[in-house]
Scaffold this active site. Structure first.
Site, PDB file in Angstrom:
ATOM      1  N   TYR A  10       0.838  -1.219   0.000  1.00  0.00           N
ATOM      2  CA  TYR A  10       0.000   0.000   0.000  1.00  0.00           C
ATOM      3  C   TYR A  10       0.868   1.262   0.000  1.00  0.00           C
ATOM      4  CZ  TYR A  10      -2.719   3.659   2.438  1.00  0.00           C
ATOM      5  OH  TYR A  10      -3.279   4.837   2.836  1.00  0.00           O
ATOM      6  N   LEU A  32       5.574 -10.280  -2.210  1.00  0.00           N
ATOM      7  CA  LEU A  32       4.154 -10.358  -2.586  1.00  0.00           C
ATOM      8  C   LEU A  32       3.317 -11.117  -1.549  1.00  0.00           C
ATOM      9  CD1 LEU A  32       4.437 -10.819  -6.478  1.00  0.00           C
ATOM     10  CD2 LEU A  32       4.085  -8.711  -5.178  1.00  0.00           C
ATOM     11  N   SER A  33       3.770 -11.104  -0.299  1.00  0.00           N
ATOM     12  CA  SER A  33       2.959 -11.734   0.753  1.00  0.00           C
ATOM     13  C   SER A  33       1.713 -10.896   1.002  1.00  0.00           C
ATOM     14  CB  SER A  33       3.761 -11.914   2.040  1.00  0.00           C
ATOM     15  OG  SER A  33       4.302 -10.682   2.471  1.00  0.00           O
ATOM     16  N   THR A  34       1.849  -9.589   0.924  1.00  0.00           N
ATOM     17  CA  THR A  34       0.670  -8.711   0.989  1.00  0.00           C
ATOM     18  C   THR A  34       0.655  -7.733  -0.188  1.00  0.00           C
ATOM     19  OG1 THR A  34       1.873  -7.193   2.434  1.00  0.00           O
ATOM     20  CG2 THR A  34       0.446  -8.810   3.507  1.00  0.00           C
ATOM     21  N   GLY A  35       1.760  -7.591  -0.853  1.00  0.00           N
ATOM     22  CA  GLY A  35       1.852  -6.653  -1.973  1.00  0.00           C
ATOM     23  C   GLY A  35       1.193  -7.213  -3.231  1.00  0.00           C
ATOM     24  N   ALA A  74       7.759  -5.012   5.696  1.00  0.00           N
ATOM     25  CA  ALA A  74       7.677  -5.410   7.105  1.00  0.00           C
ATOM     26  C   ALA A  74       6.275  -5.917   7.399  1.00  0.00           C
ATOM     27  CB  ALA A  74       7.978  -4.223   8.017  1.00  0.00           C
ATOM     28  N   SER A 116       7.756   3.727  13.045  1.00  0.00           N
ATOM     29  CA  SER A 116       6.335   3.886  13.386  1.00  0.00           C
ATOM     30  C   SER A 116       6.175   4.629  14.695  1.00  0.00           C
ATOM     31  CB  SER A 116       5.714   2.497  13.518  1.00  0.00           C
ATOM     32  OG  SER A 116       4.448   2.586  14.134  1.00  0.00           O
ATOM     33  N   TYR A 141       5.297  -5.544  17.717  1.00  0.00           N
ATOM     34  CA  TYR A 141       5.442  -4.757  16.492  1.00  0.00           C
ATOM     35  C   TYR A 141       6.274  -3.496  16.760  1.00  0.00           C
ATOM     36  CZ  TYR A 141       4.405  -1.336  12.926  1.00  0.00           C
ATOM     37  OH  TYR A 141       4.540  -0.355  11.981  1.00  0.00           O
ATOM     38  N   LYS A 145      10.167  -2.378  15.460  1.00  0.00           N
ATOM     39  CA  LYS A 145      10.440  -1.141  14.714  1.00  0.00           C
ATOM     40  C   LYS A 145      11.525  -0.325  15.416  1.00  0.00           C
ATOM     41  CE  LYS A 145       8.515  -1.660  11.146  1.00  0.00           C
ATOM     42  NZ  LYS A 145       9.184  -1.404   9.861  1.00  0.00           N
ATOM     43  N   LEU A 187      -8.625   2.200  11.167  1.00  0.00           N
ATOM     44  CA  LEU A 187      -9.955   2.763  11.366  1.00  0.00           C
ATOM     45  C   LEU A 187     -10.730   3.013  10.058  1.00  0.00           C
ATOM     46  CD1 LEU A 187     -12.135   3.986  13.226  1.00  0.00           C
ATOM     47  CD2 LEU A 187     -10.896   6.164  13.083  1.00  0.00           C
ATOM     48  N   ARG A 217      -5.933  10.753  17.163  1.00  0.00           N
ATOM     49  CA  ARG A 217      -4.748  10.299  16.410  1.00  0.00           C
ATOM     50  C   ARG A 217      -4.373  11.344  15.369  1.00  0.00           C
ATOM     51  NH1 ARG A 217      -4.886   7.484  19.936  1.00  0.00           N
ATOM     52  NH2 ARG A 217      -4.856   5.217  20.147  1.00  0.00           N
TER      53      ARG A 217
HETATM   54  N1  UDP Z   1     -10.721   2.487  16.255  1.00  0.00           N
HETATM   55  C1  UDP Z   1     -12.077   2.398  16.551  1.00  0.00           C
HETATM   56  N2  UDP Z   1     -12.834   1.447  15.900  1.00  0.00           N
HETATM   57  C2  UDP Z   1     -12.310   0.593  14.989  1.00  0.00           C
HETATM   58  C3  UDP Z   1     -10.912   0.690  14.702  1.00  0.00           C
HETATM   59  C4  UDP Z   1     -10.170   1.656  15.345  1.00  0.00           C
HETATM   60  O1  UDP Z   1     -12.593   3.155  17.375  1.00  0.00           O
HETATM   61  O2  UDP Z   1     -13.035  -0.246  14.479  1.00  0.00           O
HETATM   62  C5  UDP Z   1      -9.911   3.528  16.908  1.00  0.00           C
HETATM   63  C6  UDP Z   1      -8.728   2.992  17.689  1.00  0.00           C
HETATM   64  O3  UDP Z   1      -9.118   2.690  19.019  1.00  0.00           O
HETATM   65  C7  UDP Z   1      -7.763   4.176  17.624  1.00  0.00           C
HETATM   66  C8  UDP Z   1      -8.069   4.814  16.277  1.00  0.00           C
HETATM   67  O4  UDP Z   1      -9.356   4.319  15.890  1.00  0.00           O
HETATM   68  O5  UDP Z   1      -8.064   5.118  18.627  1.00  0.00           O
HETATM   69  C9  UDP Z   1      -7.064   4.430  15.196  1.00  0.00           C
HETATM   70  O6  UDP Z   1      -6.908   3.026  15.223  1.00  0.00           O
HETATM   71  P1  UDP Z   1      -6.011   2.252  14.172  1.00  0.00           P
HETATM   72  O7  UDP Z   1      -6.101   0.797  14.527  1.00  0.00           O
HETATM   73  O8  UDP Z   1      -6.402   2.668  12.805  1.00  0.00           O
HETATM   74  O9  UDP Z   1      -4.546   2.810  14.400  1.00  0.00           O
HETATM   75  P2  UDP Z   1      -3.631   2.901  15.723  1.00  0.00           P
HETATM   76  O10 UDP Z   1      -3.738   4.316  16.190  1.00  0.00           O
HETATM   77  O11 UDP Z   1      -4.147   1.910  16.718  1.00  0.00           O
HETATM   78  O12 UDP Z   1      -2.288   2.579  15.200  1.00  0.00           O
END
Ligand code: UDP
Length: 322
Positions: A10, A32-35, A74, A116, A141, A145, A187, A217
């Site tokens: 991605y 190409l495991s996910t690519g 990764a 990350s 994870y 990193k 999300l 976030r």
């Molecule tokens: N989140 C949520 N519902 C979902 C997926 C994620 O409320 O179905 C929230 C999650 O708790 C975080 C934010 O969305 O606060 C971003 O989550 P994501 O997993 O995308 O990335 P992270 O910040 O965990 O790396």
């Protein structure tokens, strides 16, 4: 010639296109495991192999005349890393060791490493996170990193390289309609999938100490992130022997889960208001980057907002192959 590991993924596919547009020569190595092969221009030299495949890496560096490497390949799923920690160490750290050894052997001295915001773990405060904030990863994870950054620093120091570690915050969006994020781990794609199956999106916790009670976030557009990689290449090209420079890549602005859902509703014309459920383990209330160092060092800053991310991601999502 810049070699992009994970260039069919991605983010990698975006980076490859931006590097091409910058006029640089670029090649890809991807297992190409996910690519997806089709995301990479057929004119770009493509090696179908893992970065842990020493012979393939050695041959690629030599035959393609590689002068710099961007290492994006990764594993990146937090939950999976808890389930299979040793596999994550193998994939994210063991493979990196092979790559760095082969680069050192071949005298390649330019390196851009994908890190990350997961290296920060659960910050004590809700202040903006600077690169000097404490790194205390809370899952395998994030630990892999951070270990990769350390390996990069030590190697760059030892061999006089110029390297850059980019700590990505929450990456979203699509730079082209064929570059959808196929993994439904974050999300925005999770919400899209819920809409597709007529389910209400879930909000993981609504009692956080944030303005609307949901987690905040720092969402950054994948095209802005790809631009940051091009700038990182330019920086290491212009500054040989600079060691490993660590930079946050975000926007410096936070969005709550509810705010993102409101934008999804506005963009898609569907009701994405969501229902609050229990908190998810390990989620910090707020994680927003201080981005002034990236601006100072690279002259880079983000230019796209969350609406751009949702809008582009939604278009690509609707066109993606099932
Ligand atoms: N989140 C949520 N519902 C979902 C997926 C994620 O409320 O179905 C929230 C999650 O708790 C975080 C934010 O969305 O606060 C971003 O989550 P994501 O997993 O995308 O990335 P992270 O910040 O965990 O790396």
């Amino acid at each position: 010639m810049w070699l992009v590991t994970g260039g069919a993924g991605y983010i990698g596919a975006h980076v490859v296109r931006h590097l091409q547009r910058s006029g640089r020569q670029v090649a890809v190595i991807d297992d190409l495991s996910t690519g997806v092969r089709a995301k990479v221009d057929a004119a770009v030299p493509f090696v179908h192999a893992s970065v842990g495949d020493r012979d393939a890496v050695r041959q690629a560096i030599r035959d393609l005349g590689v002068t710099g490497v961007l290492h994006l390949a990764a594993k990146k799923a937090v939950g999976e890393s808890v389930e299979r920690p040793l596999w994550y160490w193998q994939e994210n750290v063991g493979c990196l060791q092979v790559l760095l050894e082969e680069m050192a052997d071949a005298g390649v001295q330019r390196f851009v490493y994908t890190s990350s915001a997961a290296v920060y773990g659960q910050p004590d405060s809700t202040a903006l996170i600077t690169e000097d904030s404490a790194c205390r990863p809370i899952n395998p994870y994030g630990a892999t990193k951070l270990a990769g950054e350390w390996m990069t620093s030590a190697t760059a120091e030892r061999f006089g390289w110029s390297a850059m570690s980019l700590r990505y915050f929450n990456v979203a969006g699509a730079g082209a309609d064929d570059l959808c994020d196929p993994g439904v781990f974050n999300l925005i794609p999770i919400v899209f999938r819920a809409l597709d199956s007529n389910e209400r999106p879930k909000i993981f916790g609504s009692d956080y100490p944030t303005p609307d009670g949901t987690c905040v976030r720092d969402y950054v557009h994948v095209d802005d992130l790809a631009d940051a990689h091009v700038q990182a290449c330019a920086y290491v090209e212009a500054n040989p022997g600079a060691g490993n420079t660590i930079l946050n890549i975000g926007t410096g602005r936070g969005s709550s889960v509810r705010e993102v859902l409101e934008i999804v509703s506005a963009v898609t014309g569907r009701d994405a208001s969501g229902e609050a459920v229990a908190r998810r383990a390990g989620d910090p209330a707020q994680l927003v980057a201080a981005v002034n160092r990236a601006t100072e060092v690279l002259g880079w800053h983000s230019s796209r907002d969350v609406t751009d991310m949702v809008d582009s991601a939604w278009r690509a999502w609707q066109l993606k192959a099932e």
